[in-house]
Design a protein around this motif. Structure first.
Motif, PDB file in Angstrom:
ATOM      1  N   ASN A 103      53.409  23.362 -28.576  1.00 29.90           N
ATOM      2  CA  ASN A 103      54.714  22.726 -28.697  1.00 29.90           C
ATOM      3  C   ASN A 103      55.327  22.812 -30.090  1.00 29.90           C
ATOM      4  N   LEU A 104      54.497  23.012 -31.112  1.00 33.83           N
ATOM      5  CA  LEU A 104      55.011  23.157 -32.471  1.00 33.83           C
ATOM      6  C   LEU A 104      54.372  24.388 -33.131  1.00 33.83           C
ATOM      7  N   PRO A 105      54.553  25.574 -32.533  1.00 31.17           N
ATOM      8  CA  PRO A 105      53.901  26.779 -33.052  1.00 31.17           C
ATOM      9  C   PRO A 105      54.361  27.145 -34.457  1.00 31.17           C
ATOM     10  N   GLU A 106      55.534  26.648 -34.850  1.00 31.12           N
ATOM     11  CA  GLU A 106      56.047  26.973 -36.185  1.00 31.12           C
ATOM     12  C   GLU A 106      55.235  26.322 -37.301  1.00 31.12           C
ATOM     13  N   THR A 107      54.352  25.362 -36.949  1.00 33.46           N
ATOM     14  CA  THR A 107      53.466  24.786 -37.967  1.00 33.46           C
ATOM     15  C   THR A 107      52.350  25.751 -38.349  1.00 33.46           C
ATOM     16  N   GLY A 108      52.118  26.756 -37.515  1.00 34.93           N
ATOM     17  CA  GLY A 108      51.181  27.827 -37.827  1.00 34.93           C
ATOM     18  C   GLY A 108      49.732  27.382 -37.931  1.00 34.93           C
ATOM     19  N   ALA A 109      48.920  28.252 -38.528  1.00 32.17           N
ATOM     20  CA  ALA A 109      47.503  27.946 -38.727  1.00 32.17           C
ATOM     21  C   ALA A 109      47.328  26.737 -39.630  1.00 32.17           C
ATOM     22  N   LEU A 110      48.269  26.581 -40.577  1.00 29.43           N
ATOM     23  CA  LEU A 110      48.194  25.444 -41.496  1.00 29.43           C
ATOM     24  C   LEU A 110      48.312  24.128 -40.737  1.00 29.43           C
ATOM     25  N   GLY A 111      49.211  24.081 -39.750  1.00 30.99           N
ATOM     26  CA  GLY A 111      49.382  22.859 -38.975  1.00 30.99           C
ATOM     27  C   GLY A 111      48.129  22.472 -38.224  1.00 30.99           C
ATOM     28  N   LEU A 112      47.439  23.463 -37.649  1.00 26.72           N
ATOM     29  CA  LEU A 112      46.188  23.187 -36.939  1.00 26.72           C
ATOM     30  C   LEU A 112      45.106  22.719 -37.902  1.00 26.72           C
ATOM     31  N   SER A 113      45.042  23.364 -39.064  1.00 29.13           N
ATOM     32  CA  SER A 113      44.013  23.019 -40.045  1.00 29.13           C
ATOM     33  C   SER A 113      44.235  21.632 -40.633  1.00 29.13           C
ATOM     34  N   ILE A 114      45.483  21.307 -40.931  1.00 29.33           N
ATOM     35  CA  ILE A 114      45.791  19.980 -41.472  1.00 29.33           C
ATOM     36  C   ILE A 114      45.462  18.901 -40.445  1.00 29.33           C
ATOM     37  N   LEU A 115      45.810  19.158 -39.187  1.00 34.02           N
ATOM     38  CA  LEU A 115      45.540  18.178 -38.134  1.00 34.02           C
ATOM     39  C   LEU A 115      44.047  17.913 -38.009  1.00 34.02           C
ATOM     40  N   GLY A 116      43.245  18.977 -37.950  1.00 34.49           N
ATOM     41  CA  GLY A 116      41.800  18.806 -37.885  1.00 34.49           C
ATOM     42  C   GLY A 116      41.250  18.192 -39.158  1.00 34.49           C
ATOM     43  N   GLY A 117      41.823  18.574 -40.302  1.00 34.65           N
ATOM     44  CA  GLY A 117      41.371  18.033 -41.578  1.00 34.65           C
ATOM     45  C   GLY A 117      41.577  16.534 -41.676  1.00 34.65           C
ATOM     46  N   ILE A 118      42.694  16.052 -41.142  1.00 31.38           N
ATOM     47  CA  ILE A 118      42.957  14.615 -41.136  1.00 31.38           C
ATOM     48  C   ILE A 118      41.892  13.878 -40.325  1.00 31.38           C
ATOM     49  N   GLY A 119      41.521  14.455 -39.184  1.00 33.29           N
ATOM     50  CA  GLY A 119      40.489  13.841 -38.366  1.00 33.29           C
ATOM     51  C   GLY A 119      39.158  13.751 -39.078  1.00 33.29           C
ATOM     52  N   MET A 120      38.783  14.832 -39.756  1.00 34.60           N
ATOM     53  CA  MET A 120      37.503  14.849 -40.456  1.00 34.60           C
ATOM     54  C   MET A 120      37.526  13.983 -41.715  1.00 34.60           C
ATOM     55  N   PHE A 121      38.673  13.933 -42.399  1.00 35.28           N
ATOM     56  CA  PHE A 121      38.769  13.085 -43.590  1.00 35.28           C
ATOM     57  C   PHE A 121      38.639  11.618 -43.200  1.00 35.28           C
ATOM     58  N   SER A 122      39.262  11.245 -42.089  1.00 36.29           N
ATOM     59  CA  SER A 122      39.129   9.886 -41.575  1.00 36.29           C
ATOM     60  C   SER A 122      37.661   9.567 -41.291  1.00 36.29           C
ATOM     61  N   SER A 123      36.963  10.520 -40.668  1.00 36.93           N
ATOM     62  CA  SER A 123      35.540  10.324 -40.361  1.00 36.93           C
ATOM     63  C   SER A 123      34.717  10.204 -41.631  1.00 36.93           C
ATOM     64  N   SER A 124      35.075  10.986 -42.662  1.00 35.66           N
ATOM     65  CA  SER A 124      34.371  10.941 -43.936  1.00 35.66           C
ATOM     66  C   SER A 124      34.506   9.567 -44.589  1.00 35.66           C
ATOM     67  N   MET A 125      35.706   9.021 -44.576  1.00 33.95           N
ATOM     68  CA  MET A 125      35.967   7.739 -45.227  1.00 33.95           C
ATOM     69  C   MET A 125      35.164   6.606 -44.586  1.00 33.95           C
ATOM     70  N   PHE A 126      34.921   6.712 -43.282  1.00 37.14           N
ATOM     71  CA  PHE A 126      34.278   5.612 -42.565  1.00 37.14           C
ATOM     72  C   PHE A 126      32.744   5.678 -42.587  1.00 37.14           C
ATOM     73  N   GLN A 127      32.153   6.809 -43.010  1.00 42.50           N
ATOM     74  CA  GLN A 127      30.692   6.915 -42.960  1.00 42.50           C
ATOM     75  C   GLN A 127      29.976   5.868 -43.825  1.00 42.50           C
TER      76      GLN A 127
END
Length: 358
Positions: A318-342
């Motif tokens: 639905n938002l292909p214009e975000t490109g590979a960066l958009g996918l990476s940032i989205l996944g990165g946010i998920g992992m950063f959240s997980s990192s903060m809570f460990q």
């Protein structure tokens, strides 16, 4: 003349790279108690070590997303291989807390490179429902690999084998994905604009920002309970590693057969259903003991099963214009959240243990 792109071989190689990530997650979860005893580490220190795995992940995911259009998936996966190999060997020969921090960070960096390269590479190789199906089948191997890793860790621990021997197992899928990727041609970036600035502008879309906020919450609901399954459920009347294997096994099956479900309910319907089952599963797991924990685990697995791949697939579609960066940032946010809570989860466990012993 350049070699033709073998999309299927690249896909299989990507799956083994993700199995490496999964092994590093589940086997680490299986050895936490043994590691803490042998190296005299408390749960907060173990939580900090865990956080390095989740911290390295978003760092390399985001950097990989930024440079994906310029350097391509091949170089990113070469970096992943080096980070995995060095991190695994450093963990095996670790002598203190600081060495474990560095080695775990390296493994996390390798895992993040895998996501940064493989997600957009698969999205570049397929389209439409097939793309969503392939992303789900690719991400099937994270829970699928956790099942294998959890069972390996349980059997090796029951056989009184040292934790170092379990870490050696992580090298097996690492070597396999290196062999499969060797000598292959990789697809050029297709989704989105090659301009990083254009990707960033597209990411300011309110829909993307909403999905990013959701990813921060759904990721910790998946990775928090699973990473700490041993210390949390050790005295709950059920086998922690069997619970982990059950949850991730159901996730693997669910993701493998996700295609027809997405076609019938669409991505939004699948994500909504996941949220409902996730809430029910987490509540049941926090209130039940003994054999009922296995029932709770089924609801929990159905809840978290479709979150990660379908949130990525939704953005890619639905938002292909975000490109590979958009996918990476989205996944990165998920992992950063997980990192903060460990470390936070580690402190909760320590404090509740003190209260229970008082």
């Amino acid at each position: 003349m350049s070699q033709p792109i073998n999309a299927n071989r690249l896909f299989y190689a990507s799956c083994f790279a993700l199995i490496t990530t999964a092994f590093s997650f589940s086997i680490r979860a299986g050895i936490l108690t043994q590691l803490g005893t042998e190296m005299n580490l408390d749960t907060v220190q173990l939580g900090t070590i865990n956080s390095m795995w989740f911290l390295g992940f978003p760092i390399s995911m985001i950097l990989g997303g930024i440079f994906y259009s310029y350097i391509g998936p091949k170089l990113i996966m070469q970096i992943a291989l080096v980070a995995h190999a060095v991190g695994i060997l450093m963990t095996i020969y670790a002598v203190d807390y600081n060495t474990l921090l560095i080695s775990t960070l390296l493994i996390g960096l390798g895992n993040g490179c895998t996501e940064a390269a493989c997600n957009p590479m698969i999205a570049d190789s397929y389209s439409g429902i097939e793309m969503n199906s392939k992303l789900n089948r690719f991400h099937m191997w994270f829970p699928g690999g956790i099942v294998l890793g959890a069972l390996v860790s349980k059997f090796m621990t029951d056989a009184n084998m040292q934790w170092q021997a379990q870490i050696w197992v992580i090298l097996i899928p690492t070597i396999i994905y290196a062999v499969l990727f060797y000598g292959q041609s990789f697809p050029k970036p297709r989704i989105g604009d090659n301009s990083v600035l254009a990707n960033f502008k597209a990411m300011l879309n309110p829909l993307y920002l909403f999905m990013a906020a959701c990813m921060a919450l759904t990721a910790i609901s998946e990775f928090g309970p699973q990473q700490w399954v041993g210390p949390i459920l050790a005295k709950a009347g059920a086998s922690p590693m069997l619970i982990l294997a059950l949850v991730t096994g159901l996730m693997a099956v669910g993701r493998y057969f996700a295609g027809p479900l997405i076609k019938k309910l669409n991505t939004v319907g699948v994500l909504l259903g996941s949220a409902v089952f996730g809430v029910i599963g987490l509540y049941m797991m926090s209130t039940m003991q003994g054999s009922m924990l296995y029932v709770a685990a089924v609801f929990y697995a159905l809840g978290i099963c479709y979150f990660w791949p379908n949130m990525l697939g939704y953005i890619a579609e639905n938002l292909p214009e975000t490109g590979a960066l958009g996918l990476s940032i989205l996944g990165g946010i998920g992992m950063f959240s997980s990192s903060m809570f460990q470390p936070v989860i580690g402190a909760w466990i320590r404090d509740n243990k003190v209260v229970a012993e008082a």
